[in-house]
Write a protein that holds these residues in place. Sequence first.
Motif, PDB file in Angstrom:
ATOM      1  N   PRO A  50      14.282  58.063 -49.740  1.00 25.85           N
ATOM      2  CA  PRO A  50      13.375  58.904 -48.956  1.00 25.85           C
ATOM      3  C   PRO A  50      12.330  59.575 -49.848  1.00 25.85           C
ATOM      4  O   PRO A  50      12.600  59.849 -51.020  1.00 25.85           O
ATOM      5  CB  PRO A  50      14.299  59.937 -48.312  1.00 25.85           C
ATOM      6  CG  PRO A  50      15.505  59.989 -49.179  1.00 25.85           C
ATOM      7  CD  PRO A  50      15.638  58.642 -49.823  1.00 25.85           C
ATOM      8  N   THR A  51      11.155  59.837 -49.290  1.00 29.72           N
ATOM      9  CA  THR A  51      10.142  60.575 -50.057  1.00 29.72           C
ATOM     10  C   THR A  51      10.565  62.037 -50.143  1.00 29.72           C
ATOM     11  O   THR A  51      10.775  62.571 -51.218  1.00 29.72           O
ATOM     12  CB  THR A  51       8.771  60.466 -49.385  1.00 29.72           C
ATOM     13  OG1 THR A  51       8.901  60.844 -48.014  1.00 29.72           O
ATOM     14  CG2 THR A  51       8.215  59.066 -49.486  1.00 29.72           C
ATOM     15  N   LEU A  83      19.636  57.929 -53.051  1.00 28.89           N
ATOM     16  CA  LEU A  83      18.952  59.195 -53.369  1.00 28.89           C
ATOM     17  C   LEU A  83      18.508  59.270 -54.819  1.00 28.89           C
ATOM     18  O   LEU A  83      17.502  59.889 -55.147  1.00 28.89           O
ATOM     19  CB  LEU A  83      19.883  60.376 -53.094  1.00 28.89           C
ATOM     20  CG  LEU A  83      20.107  60.769 -51.644  1.00 28.89           C
ATOM     21  CD1 LEU A  83      21.039  61.966 -51.591  1.00 28.89           C
ATOM     22  CD2 LEU A  83      18.793  61.106 -50.969  1.00 28.89           C
ATOM     23  N   SER A  84      19.319  58.655 -55.696  1.00 24.05           N
ATOM     24  CA  SER A  84      19.045  58.802 -57.120  1.00 24.05           C
ATOM     25  C   SER A  84      18.764  57.436 -57.734  1.00 24.05           C
ATOM     26  O   SER A  84      19.482  56.480 -57.428  1.00 24.05           O
ATOM     27  CB  SER A  84      20.271  59.426 -57.805  1.00 24.05           C
ATOM     28  OG  SER A  84      20.052  59.554 -59.183  1.00 24.05           O
ATOM     29  N   PRO A  85      17.728  57.278 -58.581  1.00 20.92           N
ATOM     30  CA  PRO A  85      16.777  58.320 -58.998  1.00 20.92           C
ATOM     31  C   PRO A  85      15.867  58.758 -57.848  1.00 20.92           C
ATOM     32  O   PRO A  85      15.494  57.921 -57.022  1.00 20.92           O
ATOM     33  CB  PRO A  85      15.965  57.620 -60.094  1.00 20.92           C
ATOM     34  CG  PRO A  85      16.106  56.152 -59.840  1.00 20.92           C
ATOM     35  CD  PRO A  85      17.441  55.967 -59.199  1.00 20.92           C
ATOM     36  N   ALA A  86      15.572  60.038 -57.823  1.00 16.69           N
ATOM     37  CA  ALA A  86      14.792  60.594 -56.722  1.00 16.69           C
ATOM     38  C   ALA A  86      13.359  60.067 -56.749  1.00 16.69           C
ATOM     39  O   ALA A  86      12.777  59.889 -57.820  1.00 16.69           O
ATOM     40  CB  ALA A  86      14.792  62.121 -56.812  1.00 16.69           C
ATOM     41  N   TRP A  87      12.818  59.846 -55.555  1.00 17.51           N
ATOM     42  CA  TRP A  87      11.461  59.322 -55.409  1.00 17.51           C
ATOM     43  C   TRP A  87      10.458  60.210 -56.154  1.00 17.51           C
ATOM     44  O   TRP A  87      10.578  61.435 -56.159  1.00 17.51           O
ATOM     45  CB  TRP A  87      11.090  59.268 -53.921  1.00 17.51           C
ATOM     46  CG  TRP A  87       9.722  58.743 -53.643  1.00 17.51           C
ATOM     47  CD1 TRP A  87       9.343  57.433 -53.646  1.00 17.51           C
ATOM     48  CD2 TRP A  87       8.554  59.507 -53.307  1.00 17.51           C
ATOM     49  NE1 TRP A  87       8.001  57.348 -53.320  1.00 17.51           N
ATOM     50  CE2 TRP A  87       7.492  58.590 -53.124  1.00 17.51           C
ATOM     51  CE3 TRP A  87       8.293  60.862 -53.147  1.00 17.51           C
ATOM     52  CZ2 TRP A  87       6.203  58.990 -52.786  1.00 17.51           C
ATOM     53  CZ3 TRP A  87       7.015  61.274 -52.820  1.00 17.51           C
ATOM     54  CH2 TRP A  87       5.986  60.335 -52.646  1.00 17.51           C
ATOM     55  N   THR A  88       9.514  59.549 -56.788  1.00 19.22           N
ATOM     56  CA  THR A  88       8.452  60.296 -57.456  1.00 19.22           C
ATOM     57  C   THR A  88       7.115  59.661 -57.110  1.00 19.22           C
ATOM     58  O   THR A  88       7.042  58.447 -56.851  1.00 19.22           O
ATOM     59  CB  THR A  88       8.664  60.311 -58.996  1.00 19.22           C
ATOM     60  OG1 THR A  88       7.407  60.570 -59.630  1.00 19.22           O
ATOM     61  CG2 THR A  88       9.191  58.981 -59.514  1.00 19.22           C
ATOM     62  N   ILE A 155       5.413  64.856 -56.977  1.00 14.50           N
ATOM     63  CA  ILE A 155       6.807  65.317 -57.170  1.00 14.50           C
ATOM     64  C   ILE A 155       7.532  64.289 -58.030  1.00 14.50           C
ATOM     65  O   ILE A 155       7.091  63.184 -58.181  1.00 14.50           O
ATOM     66  CB  ILE A 155       7.629  65.596 -55.877  1.00 14.50           C
ATOM     67  CG1 ILE A 155       7.913  64.331 -55.073  1.00 14.50           C
ATOM     68  CG2 ILE A 155       6.948  66.631 -55.013  1.00 14.50           C
ATOM     69  CD1 ILE A 155       9.004  64.535 -54.030  1.00 14.50           C
TER      70      ILE A 155
END
Lengths: 155, 254
Positions: A50-51, A83-88, A155
């Motif tokens: 997810p963003t 979820l991980s790694p979190a979207w950037t 982000i």
Amino acid sequence: MVATIPRVAQVWDWLDEVPDPEIPVISLRDLGVIRDVRWEGDILSITITPTYSGCPATSLITLDIHSALADRGVDKVRVMQQLSPAWTTDWLSDKGRARLERYGIAPPGQAGGPDRCPHCGSDKLERISQFGSTPCKAAWRCMGCLEPFDYFKCI
Amino acid sequence: MAQILNRDTALFHFLTRIGDSTLILGHRVSEWCGHSPMLEEDIALANTALDLIGHTRMWLGLAAEVEGKGRSADDLAFLRDSMDFTNLLLVEQPNGDFGQTMMRQLLFDAWHLPYLNALKSFPDPRVAGIAEKATKEVAYHVDRAADLVVRLGDGTHESHTRMQAALDELWPCVGEMFSTDEVDAMLAPDAPKPDRIRDAWDATILPTLARATLAVPATRFTRQGGKTGRHSEHLGHVLAQMQFLQRAYPGATW
């Protein structure tokens, strides 16, 4: 039903034709939310991230992937969330960045703010709010042409 | 906590505490939707609420998975009563005026960010993954809350007076964020260390309050109980509104 199993590269290309539900000028591939595409037996397994945690577009994205692939004859699809790694925003493609700007949304900049006004190109800019019309955007204003614009925040 | 605590049940309580806090604060902040002093602030508050509800879905979703009784995040949010909610007392406090809402937000965010940062190294990757995701969003919350508290505290006589009153009102709810009990002890050494979180909180709050020309309240009185289900009278009202639809029309979907 397709006669042969489409290659993974073909699936990536198809996903590049599925528009983001909120910002339809960029594709899901441009947005960087698709993390993996692979065949597991006869099931096409797609991993998305997810963003933003609360972004309501996330469930739409899953639906859009299913229907885009069904249109191309692939019915056995599993979409998984990771979820991980979190979207950037580093994962936005160069094509996506250019399209955002042409659409009037300033792409994420190195300095944590927009580089220039997406309308007139001026660098005299002012932040109105860190939050904008969707979770991924901030509200800015150009002091050159005086137009407000959305900024796709880092982000 | 009627059940005997082991590591799994402790993890369930640990996760519902975080998830309940983000849920109740998310709901409180969403009450501003359409009522904020300016359009930009309305949008910012709605976005903050959306982030918090997004975190809630992950925390309570994982809590339900850990519990293993077939409940969902929605079941935990909509079908428990106030004594089963374990959110911090701070987050259920009424919005008051805009300044009081922003003060509550700052006091919470300054705890939330270091708490999530600590959870990024939690050994269960499901917990660490949620923390990693949420941290990025919460960093924006802290910035915005601090910015507004400074502007309003160091603003007019009227805004300064209101911000000091908000700080004085909410201060007794601060201590609970740094309290620990058998749930944290069961998860030691993985649960965030309250002393370190407090140091990080002080490092954000004290300079921000100084810039906002606000005085740190002298009282050492601390209100506690939220984390074990003993709430202020306000939570019941929040739940009555939030849970009405599922209570009146069980299983309703749209």
